[in-house]
Enzyme design. Structure first.
Site, PDB file in Angstrom:
ATOM      1  N   ASP A 128       0.777  -1.075   0.182  1.00 11.90           N
ATOM      2  CA  ASP A 128      -0.007  -0.056   0.295  1.00 11.90           C
ATOM      3  C   ASP A 128       0.677   1.175  -0.042  1.00 11.90           C
ATOM      4  O   ASP A 128       2.143   1.135   0.224  1.00 11.90           O
ATOM      5  CB  ASP A 128      -1.141  -0.123   1.207  1.00 11.90           C
TER       6      ASP A 128
ATOM      7  N   ASP B 257       9.087   3.860  13.140  1.00 15.28           N
ATOM      8  CA  ASP B 257       9.607   2.646  13.915  1.00 15.28           C
ATOM      9  C   ASP B 257      11.048   2.611  13.110  1.00 15.28           C
ATOM     10  O   ASP B 257      12.078   2.767  14.148  1.00 15.28           O
ATOM     11  CB  ASP B 257       8.669   1.656  13.674  1.00 15.28           C
TER      12      ASP B 257
ATOM     13  N   ASP C 276       1.442   4.871   1.856  1.00 10.90           N
ATOM     14  CA  ASP C 276       1.139   5.528   2.683  1.00 10.90           C
ATOM     15  C   ASP C 276       1.205   7.133   2.882  1.00 10.90           C
ATOM     16  O   ASP C 276       2.566   7.212   2.111  1.00 10.90           O
ATOM     17  CB  ASP C 276       1.609   5.219   4.279  1.00 10.90           C
TER      18      ASP C 276
HETATM   19  P1  ATP Z   1       3.459  -2.743   4.672  1.00 12.74           P
HETATM   20  O1  ATP Z   1       2.525  -1.920   4.428  1.00 12.74           O
HETATM   21  O2  ATP Z   1       4.366  -3.224   3.519  1.00 12.74           O
HETATM   22  O3  ATP Z   1       3.178  -3.903   5.712  1.00 12.74           O
HETATM   23  P2  ATP Z   1       4.731  -0.588   6.142  1.00 12.74           P
HETATM   24  O4  ATP Z   1       5.961  -0.231   6.581  1.00 12.74           O
HETATM   25  O5  ATP Z   1       4.104   0.427   5.123  1.00 12.74           O
HETATM   26  O6  ATP Z   1       4.663  -1.979   5.662  1.00 12.74           O
HETATM   27  P3  ATP Z   1       2.316   0.081   7.525  1.00 12.74           P
HETATM   28  O7  ATP Z   1       1.454  -0.615   8.890  1.00 12.74           O
HETATM   29  O8  ATP Z   1       1.585   0.568   6.397  1.00 12.74           O
HETATM   30  O9  ATP Z   1       3.680  -0.499   7.461  1.00 12.74           O
HETATM   31  O10 ATP Z   1       2.742   1.591   8.314  1.00 12.74           O
HETATM   32  C1  ATP Z   1       3.344   2.795   7.538  1.00 12.74           C
HETATM   33  C2  ATP Z   1       4.399   3.356   8.053  1.00 12.74           C
HETATM   34  O11 ATP Z   1       3.661   3.994   9.394  1.00 12.74           O
HETATM   35  C3  ATP Z   1       5.552   2.499   8.528  1.00 12.74           C
HETATM   36  O12 ATP Z   1       6.504   2.269   7.631  1.00 12.74           O
HETATM   37  C4  ATP Z   1       6.136   3.264   9.660  1.00 12.74           C
HETATM   38  O13 ATP Z   1       7.236   4.283   9.260  1.00 12.74           O
HETATM   39  C5  ATP Z   1       5.070   3.781  10.209  1.00 12.74           C
HETATM   40  N1  ATP Z   1       4.264   2.925  11.218  1.00 12.74           N
HETATM   41  C6  ATP Z   1       3.647   2.027  11.266  1.00 12.74           C
HETATM   42  N2  ATP Z   1       3.415   1.576  12.584  1.00 12.74           N
HETATM   43  C7  ATP Z   1       4.216   2.035  13.453  1.00 12.74           C
HETATM   44  C8  ATP Z   1       4.384   1.775  14.813  1.00 12.74           C
HETATM   45  N3  ATP Z   1       4.024   1.190  15.563  1.00 12.74           N
HETATM   46  N4  ATP Z   1       5.459   2.727  15.407  1.00 12.74           N
HETATM   47  C9  ATP Z   1       6.008   3.598  14.511  1.00 12.74           C
HETATM   48  N5  ATP Z   1       5.694   3.701  13.294  1.00 12.74           N
HETATM   49  C10 ATP Z   1       4.886   3.173  12.524  1.00 12.74           C
HETATM   50 MG    MG Z   2       2.038   0.432   4.250  1.00 16.02          MG
END
Ligand code: ATP
Ligand code: MG
Length: 450
Positions: A63, A143, A65
């Site tokens: 996705d 994170d 963001d």
């Molecule tokens: P994917 O969507 O491929 O699973 P992602 O890194 O995009 O991985 P998401 O859950 O969509 O994960 O979150 C988007 C972004 O928000 C992350 O890349 C991170 O920068 C931030 N994020 C998400 N969860 C947390 C958390 N628990 N603590 C700090 N930052 C977070």
């Molecule tokens: Mg994501």
């Protein structure tokens, strides 16, 4: 260096368009629309997180963001199709039919002055995280360094404030800031570390990995609904088995699946380990070929031996029949499991059906088998039976072979409606004795409490 600049500034690295591989064509059109609308309305607008990370790695993001300096209310004013969600972490969802784009406002560190929008419990866990700030501050709140890279729609540059580009090049998962306090703020970050390590096949840096085993019990405090969502991302992301191995290694598996703990130390430990391997690897293979995986089937398979363990621990009593006992234990194990992972009811109902069918599959005649084959959970139940046969061997092998042959000879047509016929007395034929087609394959595990 200008001493007045915040520490984050010192690390800022801006990579121009010509020196990175992200092209707008790779960004999903709806996400692009949101980025452009924010930018044209005078706000900062960046792609961030997995979208940037995966594109830089040459992978297809799950996705996209978006992050901005517009507050959630300002975002809502820009888009008709927008709703605000989340209490702990307020976000805007911009909806395009069934598709949705997530927009987060830059977050800042907490100070006593902004207590109203930020809240931590005694262990340091963030209960509310809605203090807005600058992009530099936002970068520090994320994170992992590789998740804290920003693609600017204004000039197509990539901004790095935490050393994420270097870590991405070297292939390492590194938490931003002091690992222990970042895990205490949000213990789910431990699960995320493992998820990205498995998915991206990158090691977790030593400092980031070290506190995990000690802090794993903090997961017990996380709301069960959030952990259920995380468990799907962990196990149904295409590398479920590798993720499970890492979860085990870091002692994170038991807090998610406490109902498995007694089995992992009991007589069915070997079978449960084999089931974990089979079910998760088969799930990974299905996802790799574009098929879907039903969480109810996966959870029914994973909890099968824990259920049997519980059933066998019950004293044999003449008053309770085997079926009642089995279903009572099914309810108990689901209740235990749902305290840590809130498995939605539609899935627990399906799990119970898949388990119930394990009792009906061994005793089939052709007419009954035809009816059973039309059961909505038949295929899932048969697949579980096949896993069990591969694990246990014995009488389950000819039983699976019988069902395989039966399905080939009686392909499911969906035109038969046995239930309607059953309710129509005129359609009922007189009962005749039919020859039993099944080999005698009583399943010893299911019959122990007869
Ligand atoms: P994917 O969507 O491929 O699973 P992602 O890194 O995009 O991985 P998401 O859950 O969509 O994960 O979150 C988007 C972004 O928000 C992350 O890349 C991170 O920068 C931030 N994020 C998400 N969860 C947390 C958390 N628990 N603590 C700090 N930052 C977070
Ligand atoms: Mg994501």
């Amino acid at each position: 260096m200008d001493k007045a600049l915040p520490a984050a500034r010192a690390l800022e690295v801006i990579t121009p368009r010509a020196q990175h591989s992200i092209s707008r064509q790779q960004i999903q059109p709806n996400a692009l629309k949101v980025l452009y609308r924010l930018h044209q309305s005078g706000y900062q607008a960046y792609l961030v997180g997995g979208g940037v990370r995966d594109l830089l790695l040459g992978q297809q993001p799950k996705d996209f963001d978006i992050t901005t300096d517009a507050t959630p209310d300002q975002v809502r004013q820009l888009f008709n199709n927008c709703r605000l969600v989340g209490r702990r972490f307020r976000l805007a969802h911009v909806l395009f039919g069934r598709d949705r784009v997530e927009v987060a406002t830059f977050r800042a560190h907490h100070t006593t002055a902004n207590e109203h929008n930020a809240q931590q419990n005694e262990q340091g866990r963030l209960l509310r995280d809605n203090v807005y700030g600058t992009i530099e501050e936002d970068a520090q709140r994320r994170d992992f360094t590789i998740n804290s890279l920003y693609y600017n729609i204004a000039d197509f540059t990539v901004h790095d404030y935490t050393g994420g580009l270097k870590d991405l090049r070297q292939g390492v998962i590194r938490l931003i800031g002091d690992a222990e306090s970042r895990y205490r703020e949000d213990p789910v970050r431990m699960l995320r570390a493992v998820r990205f390590a498995a998915k991206l096949q990158m090691p977790i840096s030593e400092c980031t990995a070290k506190p995990i085993q000690n802090l794993a019990p903090l997961l017990l405090e996380i709301p069960a609904a959030r952990l259920f969502e995380e468990s799907l991302k962990l196990l149904q992301s295409g590398c479920g088995y590798a993720t499970y191995r890492l979860l085990e290694h870091y002692h994170l598996f038991t807090p998610l699946f406490p109902s498995m703990a007694p089995t992992l130390n009991g007589p069915y430990a070997h079978q449960l380990k084999q089931m974990l391997q089979q079910a998760l690897q088969s799930c990974d293979q299905r996802l790799a070929t574009g098929k879907t995986v039903n969480p109810a089937f996966l959870f029914a398979a994973l909890l099968w031996y824990p259920l049997l363990t519980q059933v066998e621990q019950q004293p044999v009593s003449d008053g309770v029949n085997r079926y009642t006992l089995f279903m009572q234990e099914a309810s108990k194990i689901l209740a235990t499991q749902c305290r840590s992972l809130a498995i939605p009811r539609r899935f627990t109902i399906a799990m119970r059906e898949i388990w119930q069918l394990q009792q009906r599959l061994p005793r089939c005649q052709t007419a009954r088998a035809q009816k059973l084959q039309l059961h909505p959970k038949f295929r899932a139940a048969f697949d579980l039976l096949a896993f069990r046969a591969a694990i246990e061997g014995g009488p389950l092998i000819p039983l699976v072979a019988w069902w395989q042959e039966f399905q080939q000879q009686h392909p499911q047509t969906h035109t038969q409606q046995p239930r309607a016929r059953d309710n129509d007395p005129s359609a009922k034929r007189p009962r005749t004795r039919r020859r039993r087609h099944t080999p005698h394959t009583d399943d010893p595990q299911l019959h122990r409490h007869r």
